[in-house]
Motif scaffolding. Structure first.
Motif, PDB file in Angstrom:
ATOM      1  N   UNK A  59      -8.945  40.959 -15.251  1.00  0.00           N
ATOM      2  CA  UNK A  59      -7.735  40.160 -15.091  1.00  0.00           C
ATOM      3  C   UNK A  59      -8.009  38.840 -14.361  1.00  0.00           C
ATOM      4  N   UNK A  60      -9.054  38.806 -13.540  1.00  0.00           N
ATOM      5  CA  UNK A  60      -9.406  37.551 -12.851  1.00  0.00           C
ATOM      6  C   UNK A  60      -9.788  36.472 -13.857  1.00  0.00           C
ATOM      7  N   UNK A  61     -10.409  36.856 -14.969  1.00  0.00           N
ATOM      8  CA  UNK A  61     -10.757  35.884 -16.011  1.00  0.00           C
ATOM      9  C   UNK A  61      -9.494  35.290 -16.624  1.00  0.00           C
ATOM     10  N   UNK A  62      -8.504  36.132 -16.879  1.00  0.00           N
ATOM     11  CA  UNK A  62      -7.237  35.634 -17.419  1.00  0.00           C
ATOM     12  C   UNK A  62      -6.557  34.678 -16.438  1.00  0.00           C
ATOM     13  N   UNK A  63      -6.597  35.046 -15.164  1.00  0.00           N
ATOM     14  CA  UNK A  63      -5.969  34.199 -14.133  1.00  0.00           C
ATOM     15  C   UNK A  63      -6.675  32.849 -14.030  1.00  0.00           C
ATOM     16  N   UNK A  64      -8.008  32.858 -14.058  1.00  0.00           N
ATOM     17  CA  UNK A  64      -8.760  31.605 -13.963  1.00  0.00           C
ATOM     18  C   UNK A  64      -8.475  30.704 -15.163  1.00  0.00           C
ATOM     19  N   UNK A  65      -8.443  31.285 -16.358  1.00  0.00           N
ATOM     20  CA  UNK A  65      -8.174  30.494 -17.563  1.00  0.00           C
ATOM     21  C   UNK A  65      -6.750  29.931 -17.526  1.00  0.00           C
ATOM     22  N   UNK A  66      -5.799  30.718 -17.067  1.00  0.00           N
ATOM     23  CA  UNK A  66      -4.423  30.234 -16.962  1.00  0.00           C
ATOM     24  C   UNK A  66      -4.323  29.105 -15.932  1.00  0.00           C
ATOM     25  N   UNK A  67      -4.902  29.323 -14.764  1.00  0.00           N
ATOM     26  CA  UNK A  67      -4.792  28.328 -13.696  1.00  0.00           C
ATOM     27  C   UNK A  67      -5.564  27.039 -14.017  1.00  0.00           C
ATOM     28  N   UNK A  68      -6.770  27.174 -14.527  1.00  0.00           N
ATOM     29  CA  UNK A  68      -7.609  25.990 -14.778  1.00  0.00           C
ATOM     30  C   UNK A  68      -7.298  25.289 -16.088  1.00  0.00           C
ATOM     31  N   UNK A  69      -6.931  26.064 -17.116  1.00  0.00           N
ATOM     32  CA  UNK A  69      -6.774  25.481 -18.449  1.00  0.00           C
ATOM     33  C   UNK A  69      -5.370  25.611 -19.031  1.00  0.00           C
ATOM     34  N   UNK A  70      -4.492  26.324 -18.325  1.00  0.00           N
ATOM     35  CA  UNK A  70      -3.122  26.462 -18.808  1.00  0.00           C
ATOM     36  C   UNK A  70      -2.978  27.374 -20.020  1.00  0.00           C
ATOM     37  N   UNK A  71      -3.967  28.226 -20.276  1.00  0.00           N
ATOM     38  CA  UNK A  71      -3.917  29.117 -21.433  1.00  0.00           C
ATOM     39  C   UNK A  71      -3.453  30.496 -20.973  1.00  0.00           C
ATOM     40  N   UNK A  72      -2.298  30.916 -21.480  1.00  0.00           N
ATOM     41  CA  UNK A  72      -1.726  32.209 -21.095  1.00  0.00           C
ATOM     42  C   UNK A  72      -2.382  33.338 -21.871  1.00  0.00           C
ATOM     43  N   UNK A  73      -2.507  34.471 -21.228  1.00  0.00           N
ATOM     44  CA  UNK A  73      -3.036  35.647 -21.930  1.00  0.00           C
ATOM     45  C   UNK A  73      -1.931  36.213 -22.797  1.00  0.00           C
ATOM     46  N   UNK A  74      -2.343  36.890 -23.835  1.00  0.00           N
ATOM     47  CA  UNK A  74      -1.355  37.570 -24.670  1.00  0.00           C
ATOM     48  C   UNK A  74      -1.867  38.960 -24.965  1.00  0.00           C
ATOM     49  N   UNK A  75      -0.970  39.893 -24.920  1.00  0.00           N
ATOM     50  CA  UNK A  75      -1.341  41.293 -25.147  1.00  0.00           C
ATOM     51  C   UNK A  75      -1.620  41.520 -26.634  1.00  0.00           C
ATOM     52  N   UNK A  76      -2.625  42.347 -26.883  1.00  0.00           N
ATOM     53  CA  UNK A  76      -2.956  42.748 -28.242  1.00  0.00           C
ATOM     54  C   UNK A  76      -2.544  44.197 -28.440  1.00  0.00           C
ATOM     55  N   UNK A  77      -2.498  44.626 -29.677  1.00  0.00           N
ATOM     56  CA  UNK A  77      -2.147  46.019 -29.961  1.00  0.00           C
ATOM     57  C   UNK A  77      -3.216  46.980 -29.451  1.00  0.00           C
ATOM     58  N   UNK A  78      -4.476  46.525 -29.461  1.00  0.00           N
ATOM     59  CA  UNK A  78      -5.593  47.354 -28.992  1.00  0.00           C
ATOM     60  C   UNK A  78      -6.505  46.484 -28.125  1.00  0.00           C
ATOM     61  N   UNK A  79      -7.252  47.141 -27.238  1.00  0.00           N
ATOM     62  CA  UNK A  79      -8.176  46.416 -26.370  1.00  0.00           C
ATOM     63  C   UNK A  79      -9.230  45.718 -27.233  1.00  0.00           C
ATOM     64  N   UNK A  80      -9.539  44.497 -26.875  1.00  0.00           N
ATOM     65  CA  UNK A  80     -10.506  43.703 -27.619  1.00  0.00           C
ATOM     66  C   UNK A  80     -11.679  43.400 -26.692  1.00  0.00           C
ATOM     67  N   UNK A  81     -12.817  44.020 -26.939  1.00  0.00           N
ATOM     68  CA  UNK A  81     -13.990  43.772 -26.115  1.00  0.00           C
ATOM     69  C   UNK A  81     -15.233  43.954 -26.962  1.00  0.00           C
ATOM     70  N   UNK A  82     -16.343  43.430 -26.495  1.00  0.00           N
ATOM     71  CA  UNK A  82     -17.587  43.612 -27.217  1.00  0.00           C
ATOM     72  C   UNK A  82     -18.442  42.370 -27.211  1.00  0.00           C
ATOM     73  N   UNK A  83     -19.365  42.316 -28.159  1.00  0.00           N
ATOM     74  CA  UNK A  83     -20.249  41.171 -28.328  1.00  0.00           C
ATOM     75  C   UNK A  83     -19.789  40.457 -29.591  1.00  0.00           C
TER      76      UNK A  83
END
Length: 188
Positions: free
Chosen positions: A148-172
């Motif tokens: 969640x710290x990554x989402x907060x940094x992107x929102x604060x520094x770049x103004x990009x809000x996180x958005x929830x997905x239907x499923x977790x999105x992670x990987x390479x």
């Protein structure tokens, strides 16, 4: 590699000056300071993951550090809700977040907390977290924002809000180089 879990290595106000250091002692201290890498871990993970997060990052730092000495200072934001056992652990083994500015941190790792509010700015820890984002931008060589710290940094520094997905999105993920830069010069 030596990894020191370090709570008490603060830069303190001037005290009585020691007697003259010998040349060998001066060189030894200078080499120690150059060889050691000071990393801050602001661990805001839920209580159930607090110690596991410490262990995971310690293992990663140890593996990456080779023979380099690493001083690890753990912190936690005071505005993250904690159980009494977790609070006791933090009080006993973590460095006070107020000391962050007095330490010479080379790199910072900031983990997220369990989200509870509808938006990040509504979280109780939001102001503390964006204060860390601003401090890190001005005072560290490198910062890793996790969860969640990554989402907060992107929102604060770049103004990009996180958005929830239907499923977790992670990987390479696949990526392509879009511009040349000296930092990525030899990256395929």
């Amino acid at each position: 590699m030596t990894l020191l879990f370090d709570k008490h290595q603060l830069i303190v106000s001037p005290g009585p000056a020691p007697t003259q250091l010998g040349a060998a002692e001066k060189i030894g201290r200078r080499q120690d300071a150059q060889a050691a890498l000071t990393i801050g871990l602001i661990n805001n993970m839920p209580d159930s993951a607090l110690q596991a997060t410490e262990r995971q990052f310690m293992r990663l730092l140890k593996a990456a550090g080779g023979n380099r000495r690493i001083l690890l200072h753990c912190f936690s934001l005071p505005s993250v809700a904690r159980s009494q056992p977790a609070r006791s652990r933090i009080d006993g083994q973590y460095t006070d977040i107020a000391d962050l500015g007095r330490l010479r941190i080379d790199g910072l790792i900031v983990t997220g907390a369990e989200p509870n509010a509808a938006t990040l700015p509504e979280e109780p820890f939001w102001q503390d977290l964006i204060d860390v984002v601003d401090w890190a931008k001005a005072n560290t060589r490198s910062t890793i924002w996790s969860c969640l710290a990554a989402h907060a940094a992107v929102l604060h520094l770049d103004g990009i809000e996180r958005r929830r997905l239907d499923a977790k999105c992670s990987g390479v993920y696949d990526c392509i180089k879009v511009a040349g830069h000296w930092l990525t010069q030899d990256v395929p």
